[in-house]
Motif scaffolding. Structure first.
Motif, mmCIF file in Angstrom:
data_model
loop_
_atom_site.group_PDB
_atom_site.id
_atom_site.type_symbol
_atom_site.label_atom_id
_atom_site.label_comp_id
_atom_site.label_asym_id
_atom_site.label_seq_id
_atom_site.Cartn_x
_atom_site.Cartn_y
_atom_site.Cartn_z
ATOM 1 N N LEU A 115 0.822 -1.211 0.000
ATOM 2 C CA LEU A 115 0.000 0.000 0.000
ATOM 3 C C LEU A 115 0.858 1.264 0.000
ATOM 4 C CD1 LEU A 115 -2.961 -0.908 2.378
ATOM 5 C CD2 LEU A 115 -3.029 -0.576 -0.093
ATOM 6 N N SER A 116 1.992 1.220 0.688
ATOM 7 C CA SER A 116 2.856 2.409 0.724
ATOM 8 C C SER A 116 3.403 2.716 -0.668
ATOM 9 C CB SER A 116 4.016 2.210 1.712
ATOM 10 O OG SER A 116 4.769 1.073 1.337
ATOM 11 N N ALA A 163 0.573 4.120 -2.727
ATOM 12 C CA ALA A 163 0.307 5.523 -2.373
ATOM 13 C C ALA A 163 1.218 6.458 -3.167
ATOM 14 C CB ALA A 163 0.506 5.726 -0.875
ATOM 15 N N LYS A 164 2.494 6.041 -3.338
ATOM 16 C CA LYS A 164 3.432 6.866 -4.109
ATOM 17 C C LYS A 164 2.997 6.958 -5.561
ATOM 18 C CE LYS A 164 7.240 5.261 -1.283
ATOM 19 N NZ LYS A 164 8.144 4.100 -1.316
ATOM 20 N N TYR A 200 -0.037 6.504 -6.794
ATOM 21 C CA TYR A 200 -1.288 7.236 -6.943
ATOM 22 C C TYR A 200 -1.221 8.669 -6.436
ATOM 23 C CZ TYR A 200 -3.177 2.504 -7.644
ATOM 24 O OH TYR A 200 -3.403 1.232 -8.097
ATOM 25 N N VAL A 253 -0.960 9.739 -3.395
ATOM 26 C CA VAL A 253 -1.869 9.906 -2.254
ATOM 27 C C VAL A 253 -1.013 10.137 -1.018
ATOM 28 C CG1 VAL A 253 -3.641 8.766 -0.863
ATOM 29 C CG2 VAL A 253 -3.502 8.307 -3.297
#
Length: 325
Positions: free
Chosen positions: A314-315, A318-319, A321, A323
């Motif tokens: 997920l991390s 996030a980068k 996307y 976010v």
């Protein structure tokens, strides 16, 4: 089981029956919101929604179920960049046998954790694919474990080929199917299923530009090994084509195209934004190729992009996307 080094359409149909109670027939989703950007009618085959988050469960389970109880009594072993590992861990848990998985030290954490959560013993190993397989065979020999190869095994390829059957069943007038190209097991199975059933369908392999092993092998008319470079599509990162998939791909795959990492990322973002699907880089490569204009398509052409898996930290997502967090 057969000693052939390629799957037949009969093998794939048998795999379909064997797997029906155990794996998902993933839906074929029309991606209208993306169609203007890619210039064709786009359908997505989201193996991201498969039980273990990737297509690999099909091949791993087909192979595990085809072996006798004696053959798997001591356990099963393999190496993988992550998705085959999770699939084998799931299969072993289902069958109640031990599983050992040798993973590269670069494997994303989520894939390691998911594999361990299914009860597998994980060995992290610093070495290329060939070195990892050498390690696997050493361990297997000493302990009489059954080795299940992620893309060289024709029974595994037959399991992956069930995706091709599902595509033709759900969209019998499909024109083009785009498949991510790593070791070659996925596209070998799908291309066999499609070309042996409906030869007019175009099958395209999409390969990261940073690991263009099959692309160069086709130009050189022989399996060609290349220096291993880091691509964001870790699931497709290999330096040499699979020995058994190579001739199948040469026979059935119409075109091999290269996709830059930046276009793979664009594919990921587009899938998240417009199709609401989280796909790992390897799975996003087909959509990335279409967005980049790397494939000649017509507005009324029915194109299916196979999204091979959705297992990514997920991390890291996030980068990608952009976010916060």
């Amino acid at each position: 089981m057969t000693m052939r080094n390629y799957p037949t359409i009969q093998d794939i149909r048998a795999a379909r029956e064997r797997l029906k109670p155990h794996v998902r027939h993933t839906p074929l989703l029309r991606a209208e919101k993306i169609e203007k950007a890619v210039g064709c009618q786009l359908y997505l085959k989201p193996e991201t929604l498969q039980i273990t988050g990737a297509f690999k469960i099909r091949g791993a389970l087909n192979k595990a179920l085809s072996l006798s109880r004696e053959e798997i009594a001591n356990g099963i072993i393999a190496t993988s960049s992550g998705n085959h590992a999770q699939a084998l861990a799931y299969a072993a848990k289902m069958l109640g046998v031990k599983v050992i998985l040798v993973l590269p030290i670069t494997t994303p954490n989520i894939k390691i954790e998911n594999t361990k959560a299914l009860g597998a013993e994980v060995i992290l190993f610093d070495g290329d694919n060939a070195a990892r397989w050498k390690k696997v065979y050493e361990i297997a020999e000493g302990n009489k474990y059954a080795v299940i190869h992620g893309f060289e095994d024709p029974v595994v390829m037959a399991g992956q080929g069930t995706i091709g059957c599902e595509i033709l069943e759900d969209l019998d007038n499909v024109d083009t199917v785009i498949v991510p190209l790593g070791g070659g097991g996925l596209i070998s199975g799908i291309a066999t299923a499609i070309k042996e059933t409906k030869p007019s369908v175009r099958v395209i392999g999409a390969e990261p530009a940073l690991t263009p092993k099959y692309f160069h092998s086709r130009i050189n008319k022989e399996r060609t090994s290349l220096p291993l470079k880091n691509t964001i599509a870790d699931g497709l990162r290999l330096s040499v084509p699979g020995q058994n998939p190579y001739p199948i791909i040469e026979k059935y795959v119409d075109e091999i195209i290269l996709v830059e990492d930046e276009h793979i990322v664009a594919g990921m973002r587009t899938l998240a934004k417009d199709a609401k699907l989280i796909a790992e880089p390897a799975a996003s490569i087909g959509v990335g190729a279409l967005l980049a204009g790397s494939i000649d398509v017509k507005p009324d052409e029915k194109v299916c992009a196979v999204l091979s898996g959705g297992n990514w930290d997920l991390s890291d997502l996030a980068k990608i996307y952009n976010v916060a967090g």
